[in-house]
Design a protein around this motif. Sequence first.
Motif, mmCIF file in Angstrom:
data_model
loop_
_atom_site.group_PDB
_atom_site.id
_atom_site.type_symbol
_atom_site.label_atom_id
_atom_site.label_comp_id
_atom_site.label_asym_id
_atom_site.label_seq_id
_atom_site.Cartn_x
_atom_site.Cartn_y
_atom_site.Cartn_z
ATOM 1 N N SER A 163 0.850 -1.188 0.000
ATOM 2 C CA SER A 163 0.000 0.000 0.000
ATOM 3 C C SER A 163 0.886 1.239 0.000
ATOM 4 O O SER A 163 2.093 1.167 0.259
ATOM 5 N N LEU A 164 0.288 2.381 -0.279
ATOM 6 C CA LEU A 164 1.051 3.627 -0.265
ATOM 7 C C LEU A 164 1.664 3.896 1.109
ATOM 8 O O LEU A 164 2.856 4.232 1.194
ATOM 9 N N PRO A 165 0.910 3.757 2.204
ATOM 10 C CA PRO A 165 1.533 3.972 3.517
ATOM 11 C C PRO A 165 2.687 3.016 3.797
ATOM 12 O O PRO A 165 3.719 3.422 4.340
ATOM 13 N N GLU A 166 2.530 1.739 3.433
ATOM 14 C CA GLU A 166 3.595 0.769 3.683
ATOM 15 C C GLU A 166 4.833 1.098 2.860
ATOM 16 O O GLU A 166 5.958 1.034 3.355
ATOM 17 N N LEU A 167 4.645 1.461 1.594
ATOM 18 C CA LEU A 167 5.785 1.791 0.744
ATOM 19 C C LEU A 167 6.483 3.049 1.241
ATOM 20 O O LEU A 167 7.719 3.121 1.232
ATOM 21 N N ALA A 168 5.709 4.039 1.693
ATOM 22 C CA ALA A 168 6.306 5.255 2.241
ATOM 23 C C ALA A 168 7.181 4.933 3.448
ATOM 24 O O ALA A 168 8.283 5.476 3.597
ATOM 25 N N THR A 169 6.698 4.025 4.287
ATOM 26 C CA THR A 169 7.489 3.608 5.452
ATOM 27 C C THR A 169 8.779 2.929 5.013
ATOM 28 O O THR A 169 9.856 3.198 5.561
ATOM 29 N N ARG A 170 8.694 2.060 4.012
ATOM 30 C CA ARG A 170 9.878 1.363 3.514
ATOM 31 C C ARG A 170 10.892 2.336 2.927
ATOM 32 O O ARG A 170 12.103 2.120 3.017
ATOM 33 N N LEU A 171 10.412 3.423 2.328
ATOM 34 C CA LEU A 171 11.312 4.394 1.696
ATOM 35 C C LEU A 171 11.770 5.484 2.660
ATOM 36 O O LEU A 171 12.635 6.287 2.322
ATOM 37 N N ASN A 183 3.296 11.236 -8.624
ATOM 38 C CA ASN A 183 2.414 11.993 -9.501
ATOM 39 C C ASN A 183 3.203 12.960 -10.388
ATOM 40 O O ASN A 183 2.961 13.051 -11.600
ATOM 41 N N GLU A 184 4.150 13.670 -9.797
ATOM 42 C CA GLU A 184 4.915 14.655 -10.565
ATOM 43 C C GLU A 184 6.038 14.014 -11.371
ATOM 44 O O GLU A 184 6.380 14.487 -12.463
ATOM 45 N N GLY A 185 6.623 12.940 -10.841
ATOM 46 C CA GLY A 185 7.735 12.306 -11.532
ATOM 47 C C GLY A 185 7.321 11.357 -12.632
ATOM 48 O O GLY A 185 8.050 11.177 -13.625
ATOM 49 N N ASP A 192 -1.611 3.081 -10.333
ATOM 50 C CA ASP A 192 -1.205 2.909 -11.735
ATOM 51 C C ASP A 192 0.294 2.675 -11.843
ATOM 52 O O ASP A 192 0.750 1.901 -12.685
ATOM 53 N N PHE A 193 1.064 3.342 -11.001
ATOM 54 C CA PHE A 193 2.522 3.169 -11.018
ATOM 55 C C PHE A 193 2.901 1.736 -10.666
ATOM 56 O O PHE A 193 3.696 1.098 -11.367
ATOM 57 N N ILE A 194 2.333 1.224 -9.580
ATOM 58 C CA ILE A 194 2.637 -0.145 -9.160
ATOM 59 C C ILE A 194 2.162 -1.144 -10.213
ATOM 60 O O ILE A 194 2.865 -2.107 -10.554
ATOM 61 N N ASN A 195 0.980 -0.907 -10.765
ATOM 62 C CA ASN A 195 0.434 -1.840 -11.752
ATOM 63 C C ASN A 195 1.241 -1.874 -13.039
ATOM 64 O O ASN A 195 1.267 -2.890 -13.733
#
Length: 255
Positions: A163-171, A183-185, A192-195
Amino acid sequence: MVSADFVASYIDAWNQHDPAGVAEHLAKGGTYFDIPTQQQMNRDDLVRHLKQYFANDTNYYTLVGEVLSGESSIAFQYRACPDGENGEGGWMGAEFITMDGEGAGLIEDYYRDPELVSRRRSGEASGSRYAKSGLNPAARQAVLTRLLDAMEKEQLFLDSHLSLPELATRLGCSINHLSQAINEGHGVSFFDFINRYRVQEATNILVQDERASPSILDVALAVGFNSTSTFYAAFKKSTGLTPAQYRRESLNEKK
């Protein structure tokens, strides 16, 4: 209340245009965070906001894909269709909910605001979606670099519960900063990015020799999708073909 029931009740309140019904899904002291406008609202604030919003809202809200849940978190995608229950088109959003007992301690609503998009296209500088995020170009590039490593080296996209929260934590960054960087990059949403990565991995599997190729369902599960319907939709959006069509055309080219 299980996560699927909670989300169903929550979406139904939106479709009933019931401000109090929506707000009741917040726990006492809970917060609704509208990410594009950077508004944080408690129950009373949300009721006042939705009374104004629903006065002009014609959207019908539907769940897209499956509800993902963790120990105290829920995530789901939704579609807002301006033409009613049986309409098509509209716009997509995603919500990430941190539960506090039987209510939501925090609801974070990410969506592509049609009005903001329209204003940007017409050249009106009425404020950026991420104006208050504090993510400067150098910091954004740092997030994107870590994100690229997580996708291409660690292949985190293969985790069906990512999920977005989990990935943010990992990063090691905030949810909002990660959403902004993607979104900007890359010009797309988190999902959509993950898919995109999942579909690319699926194409690699699908072009294997037909005798060794797994079923479409097995391919979907192997690359991180939770259902074939979500897999088919993402695959066709990316390639213009269904997985079966892609496999068939790829194998015919080899002959």
